[in-house]
Design a protein around this motif. Sequence first.
Motif, PDB file in Angstrom:
ATOM      1  N   ALA A  70       0.845  -1.196   0.000  1.00  0.00           N
ATOM      2  CA  ALA A  70       0.000   0.000   0.000  1.00  0.00           C
ATOM      3  C   ALA A  70       0.881   1.246   0.000  1.00  0.00           C
ATOM      4  O   ALA A  70       1.945   1.261   0.628  1.00  0.00           O
ATOM      5  N   PRO A  71       0.453   2.300  -0.682  1.00  0.00           N
ATOM      6  CA  PRO A  71       1.261   3.522  -0.718  1.00  0.00           C
ATOM      7  C   PRO A  71       1.179   4.271   0.614  1.00  0.00           C
ATOM      8  O   PRO A  71       0.201   4.141   1.361  1.00  0.00           O
ATOM      9  N   LEU A  72       2.206   5.046   0.874  1.00  0.00           N
ATOM     10  CA  LEU A  72       2.191   5.915   2.045  1.00  0.00           C
ATOM     11  C   LEU A  72       1.157   7.018   1.829  1.00  0.00           C
ATOM     12  O   LEU A  72       0.925   7.454   0.699  1.00  0.00           O
ATOM     13  N   SER A  73       0.563   7.478   2.899  1.00  0.00           N
ATOM     14  CA  SER A  73      -0.395   8.576   2.788  1.00  0.00           C
ATOM     15  C   SER A  73       0.355   9.881   2.533  1.00  0.00           C
ATOM     16  O   SER A  73       1.553  10.000   2.798  1.00  0.00           O
ATOM     17  N   ARG A  74      -0.355  10.861   2.009  1.00  0.00           N
ATOM     18  CA  ARG A  74       0.249  12.166   1.740  1.00  0.00           C
ATOM     19  C   ARG A  74       0.783  12.779   3.026  1.00  0.00           C
ATOM     20  O   ARG A  74       1.857  13.372   3.048  1.00  0.00           O
ATOM     21  N   ALA A  75       0.045  12.621   4.128  1.00  0.00           N
ATOM     22  CA  ALA A  75       0.493  13.167   5.409  1.00  0.00           C
ATOM     23  C   ALA A  75       1.793  12.491   5.858  1.00  0.00           C
ATOM     24  O   ALA A  75       2.704  13.155   6.365  1.00  0.00           O
ATOM     25  N   ALA A  79       5.407  14.270   6.424  1.00  0.00           N
ATOM     26  CA  ALA A  79       6.053  14.167   7.735  1.00  0.00           C
ATOM     27  C   ALA A  79       7.436  13.526   7.627  1.00  0.00           C
ATOM     28  O   ALA A  79       8.377  13.960   8.303  1.00  0.00           O
ATOM     29  N   ILE A  80       7.585  12.525   6.772  1.00  0.00           N
ATOM     30  CA  ILE A  80       8.897  11.902   6.586  1.00  0.00           C
ATOM     31  C   ILE A  80       9.876  12.923   6.022  1.00  0.00           C
ATOM     32  O   ILE A  80      11.028  13.004   6.447  1.00  0.00           O
ATOM     33  N   GLY A  81       9.422  13.726   5.065  1.00  0.00           N
ATOM     34  CA  GLY A  81      10.281  14.759   4.490  1.00  0.00           C
ATOM     35  C   GLY A  81      10.720  15.795   5.505  1.00  0.00           C
ATOM     36  O   GLY A  81      11.814  16.352   5.399  1.00  0.00           O
ATOM     37  N   GLU A  82       9.881  16.064   6.495  1.00  0.00           N
ATOM     38  CA  GLU A  82      10.244  17.022   7.539  1.00  0.00           C
ATOM     39  C   GLU A  82      11.241  16.434   8.531  1.00  0.00           C
ATOM     40  O   GLU A  82      12.155  17.104   8.977  1.00  0.00           O
ATOM     41  N   VAL A  83      11.059  15.153   8.879  1.00  0.00           N
ATOM     42  CA  VAL A  83      11.952  14.521   9.859  1.00  0.00           C
ATOM     43  C   VAL A  83      13.279  14.134   9.215  1.00  0.00           C
ATOM     44  O   VAL A  83      14.343  14.285   9.814  1.00  0.00           O
ATOM     45  N   ILE A  84      13.235  13.630   7.972  1.00  0.00           N
ATOM     46  CA  ILE A  84      14.444  13.197   7.268  1.00  0.00           C
ATOM     47  C   ILE A  84      14.544  14.000   5.969  1.00  0.00           C
ATOM     48  O   ILE A  84      13.982  13.599   4.950  1.00  0.00           O
ATOM     49  N   ALA A 104       4.099   6.139  11.042  1.00  0.00           N
ATOM     50  CA  ALA A 104       4.129   4.705  10.767  1.00  0.00           C
ATOM     51  C   ALA A 104       4.712   4.468   9.379  1.00  0.00           C
ATOM     52  O   ALA A 104       4.172   4.940   8.380  1.00  0.00           O
ATOM     53  N   ILE A 105       5.838   3.772   9.318  1.00  0.00           N
ATOM     54  CA  ILE A 105       6.481   3.518   8.024  1.00  0.00           C
ATOM     55  C   ILE A 105       6.654   2.031   7.737  1.00  0.00           C
ATOM     56  O   ILE A 105       7.248   1.670   6.738  1.00  0.00           O
ATOM     57  N   ILE A 147       9.563   1.246  -2.036  1.00  0.00           N
ATOM     58  CA  ILE A 147       8.499   0.290  -2.353  1.00  0.00           C
ATOM     59  C   ILE A 147       7.133   0.775  -1.866  1.00  0.00           C
ATOM     60  O   ILE A 147       6.108   0.282  -2.300  1.00  0.00           O
ATOM     61  N   GLN A 148       7.124   1.766  -0.991  1.00  0.00           N
ATOM     62  CA  GLN A 148       5.861   2.333  -0.523  1.00  0.00           C
ATOM     63  C   GLN A 148       5.469   3.588  -1.307  1.00  0.00           C
ATOM     64  O   GLN A 148       4.528   4.273  -0.943  1.00  0.00           O
ATOM     65  N   GLY A 149       6.209   3.885  -2.372  1.00  0.00           N
ATOM     66  CA  GLY A 149       5.855   4.997  -3.245  1.00  0.00           C
ATOM     67  C   GLY A 149       6.317   6.361  -2.774  1.00  0.00           C
ATOM     68  O   GLY A 149       5.839   7.378  -3.264  1.00  0.00           O
TER      69      GLY A 149
END
Length: 184
Positions: A70-75, A79-84, A104-105, A147-149
């Motif tokens: 399943a793809p990661l949600s937009r949120a 959030a991943i872009g902000e933390v990393i 959740a990743i 793999i999660q898009g």
Amino acid sequence: MGYNDFGYTIWGRDWVRLAEPIRQTRPEPLLPRARSIARNNGVQATIEGRTVRATIHRGNEASVIYLEVAPLSRAAITAIGEVIPDTAVLTDDMHRALGAANIAIAPVLAGTDCSCKARTLRCVHVLATFYDMARRVDENPVLALEIQGYFQAAQEDSPAPVEAPRWVPLNSFDPANYFDVAPA
């Protein structure tokens, strides 16, 4: 975990958890055989976008496995872009930072299928593919996000101008915008 063949990074451990869920109350008898298949390079997998297609040949039988993540949600992507900010090299500390930020990743499967005669969602071939993916993610943690898009969604958000289509389908127009309709 007494063995360390799979999931020696936190990123890969997320895939091991698909095969060995924490909520499982009784031992899974297929796990040793699945680990053996993956450890001995019995899984030939190709990854295309968010899908994993794998084949396992054992004796005169061949099984084809299909996993869709399943793809990661937009949120979550934001959030991943902000933390990393730089995802070129992912470390276990970065995974912990995402967990501390309640992001959740872990991979979530959208679908699984295996051509074997067992016809269950957790056959030995699917479990071996989980372990093979854990090994691949251990070697290259960026694959866990890919793999999660994550990277595909980041490209879709790029500021590059998008060319307008040359043709527009006729049914996309609303006639009320183009014709003056007189009351009868």
